[in-house]
Design an enzyme around this catalytic site. Structure first.
Site, mmCIF file in Angstrom:
data_model
loop_
_atom_site.group_PDB
_atom_site.id
_atom_site.type_symbol
_atom_site.label_atom_id
_atom_site.label_comp_id
_atom_site.label_asym_id
_atom_site.label_seq_id
_atom_site.Cartn_x
_atom_site.Cartn_y
_atom_site.Cartn_z
ATOM 1 N N ASN A 8 0.872 -1.179 0.000
ATOM 2 C CA ASN A 8 0.000 0.000 0.000
ATOM 3 C C ASN A 8 0.908 1.229 0.000
ATOM 4 O O ASN A 8 1.514 1.542 1.017
ATOM 5 C CB ASN A 8 -0.903 -0.011 1.232
ATOM 6 C CG ASN A 8 -1.735 1.255 1.342
ATOM 7 O OD1 ASN A 8 -1.851 2.004 0.374
ATOM 8 N ND2 ASN A 8 -2.308 1.496 2.506
ATOM 9 N N TRP A 9 0.985 1.890 -1.157
ATOM 10 C CA TRP A 9 1.907 3.036 -1.263
ATOM 11 C C TRP A 9 1.298 4.311 -0.681
ATOM 12 O O TRP A 9 1.962 5.349 -0.644
ATOM 13 C CB TRP A 9 2.292 3.261 -2.728
ATOM 14 C CG TRP A 9 3.269 2.255 -3.267
ATOM 15 C CD1 TRP A 9 3.942 1.288 -2.549
ATOM 16 C CD2 TRP A 9 3.722 2.117 -4.617
ATOM 17 N NE1 TRP A 9 4.766 0.566 -3.381
ATOM 18 C CE2 TRP A 9 4.653 1.053 -4.647
ATOM 19 C CE3 TRP A 9 3.430 2.782 -5.805
ATOM 20 C CZ2 TRP A 9 5.291 0.646 -5.831
ATOM 21 C CZ3 TRP A 9 4.064 2.379 -6.976
ATOM 22 C CH2 TRP A 9 4.986 1.321 -6.987
ATOM 23 N N LYS A 10 0.049 4.259 -0.255
ATOM 24 C CA LYS A 10 -0.616 5.444 0.320
ATOM 25 C C LYS A 10 -0.391 6.662 -0.591
ATOM 26 O O LYS A 10 -0.402 6.526 -1.803
ATOM 27 C CB LYS A 10 -0.120 5.696 1.743
ATOM 28 C CG LYS A 10 -0.127 4.418 2.597
ATOM 29 C CD LYS A 10 0.012 4.701 4.046
ATOM 30 C CE LYS A 10 0.241 3.385 4.793
ATOM 31 N NZ LYS A 10 -0.058 3.469 6.191
ATOM 32 N N HIS A 98 -9.715 0.877 4.454
ATOM 33 C CA HIS A 98 -8.411 1.049 5.116
ATOM 34 C C HIS A 98 -8.580 1.936 6.348
ATOM 35 O O HIS A 98 -9.392 2.872 6.348
ATOM 36 C CB HIS A 98 -7.399 1.677 4.145
ATOM 37 C CG HIS A 98 -6.007 1.638 4.709
ATOM 38 N ND1 HIS A 98 -5.543 2.605 5.557
ATOM 39 C CD2 HIS A 98 -5.021 0.721 4.593
ATOM 40 C CE1 HIS A 98 -4.297 2.292 5.926
ATOM 41 N NE2 HIS A 98 -3.966 1.153 5.348
ATOM 42 N N GLU A 100 -7.000 4.315 7.516
ATOM 43 C CA GLU A 100 -6.859 5.759 7.314
ATOM 44 C C GLU A 100 -8.123 6.351 6.674
ATOM 45 O O GLU A 100 -8.478 7.498 6.931
ATOM 46 C CB GLU A 100 -5.589 6.047 6.487
ATOM 47 C CG GLU A 100 -4.344 5.832 7.349
ATOM 48 C CD GLU A 100 -3.141 5.262 6.623
ATOM 49 O OE1 GLU A 100 -3.074 5.363 5.385
ATOM 50 O OE2 GLU A 100 -2.267 4.695 7.311
ATOM 51 N N GLU A 175 -5.866 -5.457 10.108
ATOM 52 C CA GLU A 175 -4.851 -4.451 10.415
ATOM 53 C C GLU A 175 -5.230 -3.723 11.695
ATOM 54 O O GLU A 175 -6.074 -2.815 11.661
ATOM 55 C CB GLU A 175 -4.766 -3.426 9.281
ATOM 56 C CG GLU A 175 -4.404 -4.010 7.936
ATOM 57 C CD GLU A 175 -3.803 -2.944 7.030
ATOM 58 O OE1 GLU A 175 -2.622 -3.067 6.712
ATOM 59 O OE2 GLU A 175 -4.497 -1.985 6.686
ATOM 60 N N GLY A 181 1.726 1.972 10.726
ATOM 61 C CA GLY A 181 2.618 3.129 10.618
ATOM 62 C C GLY A 181 3.221 3.552 11.945
ATOM 63 O O GLY A 181 3.790 4.633 12.055
ATOM 64 N N SER A 220 2.935 -2.421 10.351
ATOM 65 C CA SER A 220 4.368 -2.387 10.643
ATOM 66 C C SER A 220 5.103 -3.675 10.271
ATOM 67 O O SER A 220 6.014 -4.105 10.979
ATOM 68 C CB SER A 220 4.602 -2.019 12.117
ATOM 69 O OG SER A 220 4.102 -0.720 12.378
ATOM 70 N N GLY A 241 2.678 -1.268 4.297
ATOM 71 C CA GLY A 241 2.682 0.150 3.964
ATOM 72 C C GLY A 241 4.109 0.654 3.796
ATOM 73 O O GLY A 241 4.748 0.463 2.760
ATOM 74 N N GLY A 242 4.642 1.282 4.845
ATOM 75 C CA GLY A 242 5.948 1.959 4.791
ATOM 76 C C GLY A 242 7.053 1.113 4.169
ATOM 77 O O GLY A 242 7.824 1.601 3.327
HETATM 78 C C1 PEP Z 1 -1.010 -0.099 5.714
HETATM 79 O O1 PEP Z 1 -0.959 1.016 5.216
HETATM 80 O O2 PEP Z 1 -1.951 -0.847 5.401
HETATM 81 C C2 PEP Z 1 0.038 -0.507 6.650
HETATM 82 C C3 PEP Z 1 -0.040 -1.693 7.179
HETATM 83 O O3 PEP Z 1 1.043 0.404 6.895
HETATM 84 P P1 PEP Z 1 2.445 0.098 7.669
HETATM 85 O O4 PEP Z 1 2.994 -1.186 7.092
HETATM 86 O O5 PEP Z 1 3.290 1.276 7.360
HETATM 87 O O6 PEP Z 1 2.128 -0.056 9.122
#
Ligand code: PEP
Length: 256
Positions: A8-10, A98, A100, A175, A181, A220, A241-242
């Site tokens: 997920n590049w957000k 998601h 966010e 999640e 994040g 994470s 994500g990150g």
């Molecule tokens: C996400 O955006 O779905 C996510 C899991 O982010 P991160 O891996 O950065 O916690």
């Protein structure tokens, strides 16, 4: 079941950056050594979907998705995007719910349910994100939250999407909001427990075909914890994500 590794590049990457990153993924994974049998998805910003889909075109187990969509074919919904528009630029998947979107943009269960069912009806595959906040976990509400988030979607599901119709087209990403994040990955016992709960809820909602629905963990995930997470029962993939923004780091997660 086929494992899924999803990025997920957000709200990150220009088209040039997306092109470079997706070409690195396609070159490495297309060579066939890393992903053995897995499906690899990138949920890219809308502006980069055609670039990523183009880079992935020659590798059958790589696909691109949008990070959100609106539950209408077209109309006066300024700033929104329809499933057909996503498909038009090369997306075959979309994320819904998601954390966010739920907690920063204020989406409720009813809207997430409409987005999920509409996108499926319009031919996109959907990864539905669910998960509890820290406060909900500390109040002992984990099961209730997961049940509410899943039930609202399946209550809205039209008959045509019941039975086997979801196989290969629908995945759930668990999640925990407090792990996204933040660098705080959920402990193995917490992940096992939550994924078993999701599997049981899916069985209640769709019956025997629940065993064919992948459940991904997200929050994470890094190259150092990916293998441990993937070894757990009912963890059928990872949503990252990150650590997916850098192609090498995402490749290490897939390879783990
Ligand atoms: C996400 O955006 O779905 C996510 C899991 O982010 P991160 O891996 O950065 O916690």
């Amino acid at each position: 079941m086929q494992k899924i590794f999803a990025a997920n590049w957000k709200m990150h990457k220009t088209r040039a950056e997306a092109g470079q990153c997706s070409a690195s993924l396609a070159n490495a994974l297309g060579a066939g050594t890393t992903a053995s049998g897995a499906l690899v998805l990138v949920f890219a910003p809308f502006t980069c979907i055609d670039v990523v889909a183009g880079a992935f075109a020659e590798v059958p187990f790589l696909a691109c998705g949008g990070q959100d969509c609106y539950p209408a074919a077209e109309g006066a919904f300024t700033g929104e995007i329809s499933p057909t528009m996503l498909a038009d630029v090369g997306a075959t998947w979309v994320l819904t719910g998601h954390s966010e979107r739920r907690h920063v943009l204020g989406e409720d269960d009813a809207l997430v349910a409409r987005k999920t069912t509409f996108a499926l009806e319009q031919g996109l595959n959907v990864m539905l994100c669910i998960g509890e906040t820290l406060e909900e976990r500390e109040n002992g509400q984990l099961c209730d939250v997961l049940e509410r988030q899943l039930t609202s979607v399946f209550d809205a599901m039209p008959d045509i999407l019941r039975g086997n119709a979801l196989a290969g087209r629908f995945a759930v990403a668990y999640e925990p909001v407090w792990a996204i994040g933040t660098g705080k990955v959920a402990g193995q016992a917490e992940v096992l427990d939550a994924h078993a709960t999701v599997r049981t809820l899916l069985q209640k909602l769709v019956g025997a075909t629940a065993v064919d629905l992948p459940i991904l963990y997200g929050g994470s995930v890094k190259p150092t914890n990916a293998a441990g997470l993937m070894s757990l029962d009912n963890v059928d993939g990872l949503l990252v994500g990150g650590a997916s923004l850098d192609a090498q780091s995402f490749l290490q997660i897939i390879g783990a």
